[in-house]
Structure formats: C-alpha cells, structure tokens
Design an enzyme around this catalytic site. Structure first.
Site, mmCIF file in Angstrom:
data_model
loop_
_atom_site.group_PDB
_atom_site.id
_atom_site.type_symbol
_atom_site.label_atom_id
_atom_site.label_comp_id
_atom_site.label_asym_id
_atom_site.label_seq_id
_atom_site.Cartn_x
_atom_site.Cartn_y
_atom_site.Cartn_z
ATOM 1 N N HIS A 53 0.771 -1.233 -0.007
ATOM 2 C CA HIS A 53 -0.166 0.150 -0.040
ATOM 3 C C HIS A 53 0.781 1.122 0.088
ATOM 4 C CE1 HIS A 53 -3.804 -2.329 0.967
ATOM 5 N NE2 HIS A 53 -2.827 -3.192 1.376
ATOM 6 N N ARG A 55 -0.315 4.609 -0.803
ATOM 7 C CA ARG A 55 -1.067 5.762 -0.061
ATOM 8 C C ARG A 55 -1.372 6.784 -1.341
ATOM 9 N NH1 ARG A 55 -3.395 1.764 2.805
ATOM 10 N NH2 ARG A 55 -2.199 1.441 4.732
ATOM 11 N N ASN A 85 -6.705 0.825 -2.753
ATOM 12 C CA ASN A 85 -7.491 1.449 -1.702
ATOM 13 C C ASN A 85 -6.935 3.290 -1.518
ATOM 14 O OD1 ASN A 85 -5.236 0.145 -0.381
ATOM 15 N ND2 ASN A 85 -6.417 -0.224 1.547
ATOM 16 N N ASP A 142 -8.498 -4.991 -2.515
ATOM 17 C CA ASP A 142 -7.940 -5.352 -1.113
ATOM 18 C C ASP A 142 -8.423 -4.276 -0.128
ATOM 19 O OD1 ASP A 142 -6.048 -6.748 0.424
ATOM 20 O OD2 ASP A 142 -5.186 -4.819 0.596
ATOM 21 N N HIS A 169 -8.855 -10.292 -1.819
ATOM 22 C CA HIS A 169 -8.690 -10.180 -0.491
ATOM 23 C C HIS A 169 -10.002 -10.815 -0.043
ATOM 24 C CE1 HIS A 169 -8.401 -7.648 3.786
ATOM 25 N NE2 HIS A 169 -9.848 -8.244 3.559
ATOM 26 N N HIS A 205 -2.725 -12.904 1.256
ATOM 27 C CA HIS A 205 -2.369 -12.876 2.533
ATOM 28 C C HIS A 205 -3.362 -13.944 3.468
ATOM 29 C CE1 HIS A 205 -5.986 -10.072 2.771
ATOM 30 N NE2 HIS A 205 -5.222 -8.983 2.392
ATOM 31 N N ASN A 250 -5.178 -6.777 9.297
ATOM 32 C CA ASN A 250 -6.570 -7.598 8.758
ATOM 33 C C ASN A 250 -5.787 -8.293 7.459
ATOM 34 O OD1 ASN A 250 -8.887 -8.457 8.027
ATOM 35 N ND2 ASN A 250 -9.252 -6.521 6.720
ATOM 36 N N ASP A 277 2.094 -7.227 2.495
ATOM 37 C CA ASP A 277 0.937 -6.401 2.881
ATOM 38 C C ASP A 277 1.612 -5.208 3.511
ATOM 39 O OD1 ASP A 277 -1.532 -5.443 3.075
ATOM 40 O OD2 ASP A 277 -2.337 -6.877 4.306
ATOM 41 N N GLY A 296 -2.963 -2.673 9.978
ATOM 42 C CA GLY A 296 -1.805 -2.482 8.793
ATOM 43 C C GLY A 296 -0.567 -2.304 9.547
HETATM 44 O O1 DOR Z 1 -4.231 -4.756 7.566
HETATM 45 C C1 DOR Z 1 -4.639 -4.411 6.378
HETATM 46 N N1 DOR Z 1 -4.306 -2.959 6.193
HETATM 47 N N2 DOR Z 1 -5.307 -4.956 5.682
HETATM 48 C C2 DOR Z 1 -6.000 -4.454 4.651
HETATM 49 O O2 DOR Z 1 -6.562 -5.429 3.995
HETATM 50 C C3 DOR Z 1 -6.084 -3.348 4.170
HETATM 51 C C4 DOR Z 1 -4.447 -2.578 4.812
HETATM 52 C C5 DOR Z 1 -4.318 -0.968 4.510
HETATM 53 O O3 DOR Z 1 -4.892 -0.493 3.637
HETATM 54 O O4 DOR Z 1 -4.210 -0.594 5.720
#
Ligand code: DOR
Length: 399
Positions: A53, A55, A85, A142, A169, A205, A250, A277, A296
């Site tokens: 990720h 961001r 995301n 995801d 996911h 994951h 997650n 992840d 996360g």
């Molecule tokens: O732990 C997680 N963080 N699991 C996810 O599926 C999304 C991710 C996030 O975008 O922070």
C-alpha cells in the site's frame, strides 16, 4: 565510485555460484573503482512484492510513492504491486492516470498498480476492467472482499477475457469480522468461481489452516490458483501479540496451529509467494492500542531479514526456496519483468529499529527483533537505487 564485488554468492539458474558483480555507487559520483572481497555477500534477483500500500493519491500523510519505493529498495525489492484502496480509487483510466503520473515522477523501483475490481471498491458495480487492463498488473479490491457472487463471477470472466489475474482479499463481510470463516468461506466460493470461469486467481495474505487446505486441494484438481502469505503470519501466533497497534492488521495473526499449517504450505509448495502487505499508517493512527488502532503494519524493510532468520537459518526451507517465494514466483505469476538485483550481507546480526526505516510508517510487530540479513545495495534497470551508508563509508575511506 564503482564497487567491484568479487566472489559473491550469486543466485543463478536456481542455485548459487561465485561470481563478480559491479555496483555503481549512488552517492559517490567519482570515477574511482574499489575492490571488495564479496565472499560474505549474497546477490539475489530483486524481490517482487505483489501486495503493498503506497497511499498515493489520497493519503500521502501515511506514505508516498517516493517514501514507499525508497523503503522497498532498502528491503531489496525491484518491483512492487500497489493495492487500489486510494482516493480516487483506480477504477477508471482517469483515476488511474493520476497514480501513474505520480509513479512516473517519484518511483525509485518498478511500481505496478492494481486496478480495483469494483467501482470505488464498493462491491456493487464493476470497474472499467477492459480499459484499465493494459496498464495494471491485475485487479483487486484489497481491504475488503467482493461478497456478491454474481459480480465476482462477472469480474472473473471479464478479467480472463483481457488476460489479467484477479488477486482477492477473501473476507466474507457477512461472517463474524476477523473470524477464520470470514476468510476461508470466501476462498471456498472463489475457488468454485475460478474453476467455472477459468480465470487466473490469486488469494491475498492467507492466514488460516483451512485456507491452506482448500488451496492445496484446488491446485490438485487443476484450478488456476496461487496464493501469498505474509511474514507475520509465518513467524507469529496470537499469543505473541501485545496490546499495541503494531500487532493489528487484517487478517489478524491467528493460532500456532494456523501458523504451522502456513509453514507446511510454504514447504510443500501450496503457498507460492510471500508478500508483505506493507500498510503504513500515521503514528497517531497506530498508537491507540490493539482495539483502537487502524489495521496495517509495515513490512518492506524487514521481510527478507525476518524470513531468512526464522525460516532459512532455522532449517525450515533452504535459501533457494526463499528466493523463489520472494522473487521468482511472484514475477512469473504476475508477468513482471525482473530487471533488478539486490546484495545482502547475511553474516551480521542486528536489531530491527523502526527509527532507521525509510517508510513513513513505523509500526511493525518485528520491532526489537534480532535478525540477520542487511541489504547492502539494490540495483534496478542498471541503476543503483539503494546503497547502505555504512558500506559506502567503509569503502569511501580507502580513496
Ligand atoms: O491490515 C491491513 N491493512 N489489511 C488490509 O486489508 C488493508 C490494509 C490497509 O490498507 O491499511
């Protein structure tokens, strides 16, 4: 300055052989050449992480493409696939272009975006799959599962028709949040859909023993399925978790039985690859205890050292298998050209210290852990993208 690394153990054709490698210094632009006895260094094909990720656009206070890709380079990665995301979600060309422009401007390594499966990742309408296909590494929602079965079937059919993989996911939103069933029941459903549609299907994951068993059976019956797990699911169990945001993600870290089943899956080939992840959040978002912190943890700068220390040094898998899991297999499955390599010193033990990270995220369950494996340099497309400062200082002083 160019380092002439002589006698390094270089991964080549599935094994290691002694070779000489040149690395041009990133910081020292002089014409000088230094000879380095590289007998204690290992050279791996650049690692490939199919689940990170970064961001941007939308949440640059957590991580930017510049900081995320710098962290990836420090972790030995040559390519990463970014999850969608974001804001805006890459569900159409216009939105994806915003992300591609930032990647072009700021990425230090190969950064390949996923397109979202559904519009806004809302799970109700499919994204512009055909328009996005050429520019993305695959499709994923995801962060959440696609609970609507008809929509997931349609997504698989359309992804297959454009030759792209679905990376899911698997989390059934109708089950109890964070329960093992929420994960494996959706995997069970998606295996049937992948079998029916013939879509290339990848499970993100995995964390439960049931998921490993389901995927093992699906592979035996010829379904086009692969999966990943993450370093924390392989090396930690629920009893190790403290009431701290750095243990919150997650899916969650599960029981020792789940961890052991995942390790079996790594050994017998059911699990194809390890992805981090890598999911950075701000200090504030991670400082609200286990219950209140966001899901996360970061992982790019600890993945190889943790896995080398816990899996290879403890004799669970050979080093060549770890290279397959972190580099060869993800590149093959996601059709990624790997034009990088990374040099590691495996001899020195050190303590994971998040204050040294290049990622903006600091939350890792591995904080304070003793590990082996320090990245000396990473080269992508012939260009050095990371160089360890201590290494540079050591050889600079001889000039
Ligand atoms: O732990 C997680 N963080 N699991 C996810 O599926 C999304 C991710 C996030 O975008 O922070």
């Amino acid at each position: 300055m160019t380092y002439l690394l002589s006698g390094a153990s270089v991964f080549f054709c599935g094994g290691f052989s002694d070779r000489d490698i040149n690395v041009v210094s990133l910081a020292d632009r002089s014409e000088s050449v230094v000879n380095v006895d590289a007998s204690k260094y290992f050279v791996f094909p650049g690692f490939v992480d199919v689940h990170v990720h970064f961001r941007e656009p939308g949440f640059s206070y957590k991580e930017t493409i510049a900081s995320g890709s710098a962290a990836a380079a420090r972790g030995g990665f040559a390519a990463v696939c970014t999850m969608p995301n974001l804001s805006p979600v890459p569900d159409c060309i216009e939105n994806l272009n915003l992300q591609l422009d930032l990647i072009k401007r700021d990425a230090r390594i190969n950064v390949l975006p996923f397109g979202s499966i559904t519009r806004g990742q809302c799970g109700t309408e499919l994204s512009d799959i055909e328009a996005l296909a050429h520019y993305v590494c695959g499709f994923s929602d995801d962060g959440r599962g696609v609970d609507n079965t008809a929509l997931m079937r349609e997504a698989m059919l359309r992804a297959k028709s454009v030759g792209k993989i679905i990376s899911a996911h698997c989390e059934d939103g109708r089950q109890i949040k964070d329960s093992p069933e929420a994960e494996w029941k959706e995997i069970e459903r998606d295996i049937k859909l992948a079998d029916e549609t013939g879509c290339a299907f990848h499970v993100c994951h995995i964390s439960t023993k049931e998921s490993v068993a389901l995927i093992r059976d699906a592979k035996k019956s010829g379904v086009d399925i692969t999966c990943e797990t993450a370093p924390h699911y392989l090396t930690l169990a629920d009893v190790d978790c403290l009431d701290h945001g750095r243990f919150k993600m997650n899916p969650p870290i599960r029981t020792a039985k789940d961890r052991d089943a995942l390790l079996e899956g790594i050994v017998d080939g059911t699990i194809d690859m390890i992805a981090t992840d890598h999911a950075p959040h701000s200090a504030d978002e991670k400082s609200r205890g286990f219950a209140g912190s966001l899901n996360g943890v970061v992982g790019l700068e600890t993945s190889f050292p943790v896995l080398y220390t816990e899996l290879v040094k403890k004799g669970i898998i050979p080093l060549t298998r770890l290279v397959e899991l972190m580099s060869v297999n993800p590149a093959l499955r996601f059709d990624i050209e790997n034009d990088g390599f990374t040099v590691f010193d495996l001899s020195e033990e050190y303590t994971v210290d998040p204050s040294e990270f290049l990622t903006m995220g600091r939350s890792t369950p591995f904080e304070g852990r003793k590990v082996f494996g320090r990245c000396i340099a990473t080269v992508v497309g012939g260009k050095t993208v990371y160089e360890d400062n201590k290494f540079l200082q050591k050889y600079k002083s001889f000039n």
